[in-house]
Structure formats: structure tokens, C-alpha cells
Design an enzyme around this catalytic site. Structure first.
Site, PDB file in Angstrom:
ATOM      1  CG  ASP A   1      -3.444   4.049   3.837  1.00 19.10           C
ATOM      2  OD1 ASP A   1      -4.513   3.850   4.452  1.00 19.10           O
ATOM      3  OD2 ASP A   1      -3.147   3.462   2.777  1.00 19.10           O
TER       4      ASP A   1
ATOM      5  CD1 TRP B   1      -2.355  -2.144   1.622  1.00 18.99           C
ATOM      6  CD2 TRP B   1      -3.049  -1.032  -0.194  1.00 18.99           C
ATOM      7  NE1 TRP B   1      -3.410  -2.845   1.054  1.00 18.99           N
ATOM      8  CE2 TRP B   1      -3.845  -2.181  -0.053  1.00 18.99           C
ATOM      9  CE3 TRP B   1      -3.287  -0.174  -1.275  1.00 18.99           C
ATOM     10  CZ2 TRP B   1      -4.886  -2.505  -0.945  1.00 18.99           C
ATOM     11  CZ3 TRP B   1      -4.312  -0.486  -2.166  1.00 18.99           C
ATOM     12  CH2 TRP B   1      -5.091  -1.637  -1.995  1.00 18.99           C
TER      13      TRP B   1
ATOM     14  CE  LYS C   1      -9.393  -2.558   2.866  1.00 19.80           C
ATOM     15  NZ  LYS C   1      -8.140  -1.921   2.550  1.00 19.80           N
TER      16      LYS C   1
END
Ligand SMILES: *Cc1c(COP(=O)(O)O)cnc(C)c1O
Length: 357
Positions: A170, A102, A194
């Protein structure tokens, strides 16, 4: 009705209480004669729902008043671009820490907008740890990192110090899994699917003084300042996703807040890591940096992967296959996964190891 233990990395399990409340309110929200999906985002009913969601989130995280709470769209992936669009504020470069898939994607996207300086990386050991030493540059507009790498299973268990440069996280895959000192950050973003709610909603917490400097040509909906001024309703927001996330926030408050969910999450992760460390299985991540939310592990022989997954499914456990980029297994155990799910998986892991070890 039978509910599975779903170890998906996202969209992922939601608390059963939240889903059944949303079900109860589907046709008629609080005597309004409308379901939430049918409401105008400008009507008093939905305005109350959104204000309530924000208030509950502020309460949960003790968000200081100089931070804006934004309910946006486009996923964490859009934030990879939206952050530089808004936070460069005339500067040329930003620092990025690279710890897995990511953060690599965040770097790739940011390169369209600025010079990316890699302040630290764990690529030397296949992204298996959280680097401690960061080489920050003096003129960076901000410092970006991924505080929980969902695919690799590496979590920062501390908040890095970045001096004057605002820290940007993030936090998609561990947002609301533990208390967090928001005041240490310039900006925190998280895709809701999530740990916070349904897909379609992206939550951004941003310090007020960083707003107002979006690059020329930034579309209005992507300008944090314009969205903050419009209470995230510059255009139609993801109304139903905001509503369900709001129910999740209430669920978290009722069970005792983030300190309590952290206690539960620590216990859940321990059950799985104990099963991994008992032998047969291997964890690719340094012990100190293992994620409480995403638990990757490998079997000693890839040929055992398929039978392992099949047996798990027979026992009501699904979505345990690791990300296609890294292989192996991964159990994502977000807030809504009960301890019972982790215990069932750990029990099955021991049983499978005894049979094949
Ligand atoms: C899932 C995830 C993303 C991407 O989220 P989208 O909503 O699909 O854009 C980005 N970062 C992290 C850490 C994630 O877990």
C-alpha cells in the site's frame, strides 16, 4: 487569487500548473468541442487521454512490460479486500506487516478472506519505526505491508525481500515521490488523492502472472484480470480523475522525473525535521524511518496546539492538525507542496518556539 499552503494528508495540494491547465481545457479539450468530463469513455478522445496517462506513468516508474497498470475506483480501502480476493489463488493464508493505522485496517479487512499471519509489527513501540526482521511463513500467498504510514509518518526507505511470496505494497501516500523498482513487487496500489491526482482513482500495478485466480464470487469489476483485459474499462472508469492524474504525470516528467522530485522532497522534509530537532517540538518516529511525505510532530503542551494552528492559519498554512487517532500536528508535504511552503512552516515553528519555549 491567493493559494494557501495546504498541508492536508489527502485529498491534498495539486500542482498549480496542473489545475490551471485543467481549467484552460475545461470547456474544450484540444479542439474537440467537449470538456473531458463530458466525453464517452469509449470515444477516441478519452481513449487517447487514458492511454497517454498510462504511457507517462510507465515512463516515470520504468514499469516493466509484464506489469499491468490498472486505473480503478474504491480507494486504497477497497484494495484491502480486493488484494486477498485476487491474490490468495487457492491458498489459505497471507503474511501482513503491521506498522500503523493503515496496515491495521488492511489486516482487519483481509481477515474476512484468509488467515492473517503477522510477520512483523512495530506496535511494541507505538508504531514509531519500520521493523527490519520479518518472520515470513512458507505457505503465505503474499506479503502485505504499508510502505508509508500516512498517519504515523513511518516510511520504509528500502524494499523488503520476501523470497518467492509476492510483495504487496500500500504505497498510497508516497507513490511517485521517489523512484521505485517495480520489479521487486507483485502488486503496488495507491489511492490517487495523496500524491497522484484527485480522489476517485486508485492506481494498481500488478505482475501479470498473479492474475486470473480471483476467488469464486469475486464481482467482475473487482477481478484484476477482467479489468486488465478491458484496459480498466470493464465499466465506466473515473474519467476526469484519470485525466487530471495524467496531467500530474506530465508535470512530473517535465520537471525531471522521479529522481528530481525525490531530490526536492528530501530537501523539503529536511527543512521540517531540522526545525523539529532544534528543540521544543518532538517527533514520534525513529530518525531512520521518518517519512518524507507525512511529518508528525508534537508541541510540549497540548494547550499550545490551538494557538499554534491559529497562528499557522494567519500565515496562510492550513490542515496541520494531526489525525484524530494520534493527536499532535502533522504536515503532509506531497510532491505539489513547494519548498517555500516547508520553509514558511519551519520559520513559523521557530518563531512560535521562541515565543513559548
Ligand atoms: C489514505 C490512505 C488509505 C485510504 O485511502 P481511501 O482512498 O480513503 O480508501 C489507505 N492507505 C494509506 C496508506 C493511505 O494513506
Amino acid at each position: 487569487m491567493q493559494r494557501l499552503f495546504n498541508f492536508s494528508a489527502g485529498p491534498a495540494m495539486l500542482p498549480a500548473e496542473v489545475l490551471s491547465r485543467a481549467g484552460d481545457e475545461m470547456l474544450d479539450w484540444h479542439g474537440s468541442g467537449m470538456g473531458v468530463m463530458e466525453m464517452s469513455h469509449r470515444g477516441k478522445e478519452f481513449m487517447a487521454i487514458a492511454a497517454d496517462a498510462e504511457a507517462d506513468l510507465r515512463e516515470l516508474l520504468a514499469i516493466p512490460k509484464q506489469y499491468e497498470v490498472l486505473f480503478l475506483q474504491g480507494g486504497a480501502t477497497l484494495q484491502f479486500a480486493q488484494v486477498p480476493m485476487n491474490l490468495l489463488r487457492g491458498r489459505r493464508a497471507a503474511d501482513y506487516v503491521v506498522t500503523g493505522e493503515w496496515s491495521k485496517k488492511a489486516v482487519k479487512e483481509a481477515k474476512n478472506y484468509c488467515e492473517v499471519r503477522v510477520a512483523a509489527s512495530s506496535e511494541d513501540r507505538a508504531f514509531s519505526y519500520a521493523p527490519r526482521d520479518w518472520q515470513l511463513s512458507a505457505d503465505a500467498a503474499y506479503v502485505h505491508y504499508c510502505s508509508n504510514e500516512t498517519i504515523g509518518g513511518v516510511e520504509f526507505h528500502w524494499i523488503p525481500e520476501t523470497g518467492a511470496a509476492p510483495l504487496v505494497a500500500d504505497a498510497s501516500s508516497h507513490f511517485l515521490s521517489r523512484p521505485l523498482d517495480v520489479s521487486k513487487f507483485g502488486l503496488i496500489y495507491a489511492g490517487a488523492q495523496k500524491n497522484a491526482g484527485p480522489a476517485g482513482l486508485t492506481i494498481v500495478l500488478v505482475r501479470e502472472d498473479l492474475l486470473g485466480g480471483a476467488a469464486k464470487g469475486t464481482p467482475s469489476v473487482l477481478d484484476y484480470k477482467l479489468q486488465a483485459d478491458a484496459d480498466s474499462m470493464l465499466n465506466t472508469p473515473a474519467t476526469y480523475a484519470i485525466y487530471v492524474a495524467g496531467l500530474v504525470f506530465k508535470w512530473l516528467r517535465q520537471l525531471g522525473g522521479l529522481a528530481e522530485i525525490e531530490r526536492r522532497n528530501v530537501a523539503k522534509a529536511q527543512v521540517l525535521y531540522d526545525a523539529i530537532d532544534a528543540g521544543f517540538y518532538a517527533s514520534p518516529v525513529d530518525k531512520a524511518d521518518r517519512s518524507r511525505m507525512n511529518v508528525p510532530f508534537r508541541l510540549p503542551d497540548e494547550r499550545l496546539d490551538a494557538p499554534f494552528l491559529k497562528g499557522a492559519e494567519e500565515r496562510g498554512m492550513v490542515q496541520l492538525k494531526g489525525h484524530r487517532s494520534v493527536g499532535g500536528m502533522r504536515a503532509s508535504i506531497y510532491n505539489a507542496m513547494p519548498l517555500e511552503g516547508c520553509a514558511r512552516l519551519a520559520g513559523y515553528m521557530r518563531e512560535f518556539a521562541a515565543r513559548h519555549g
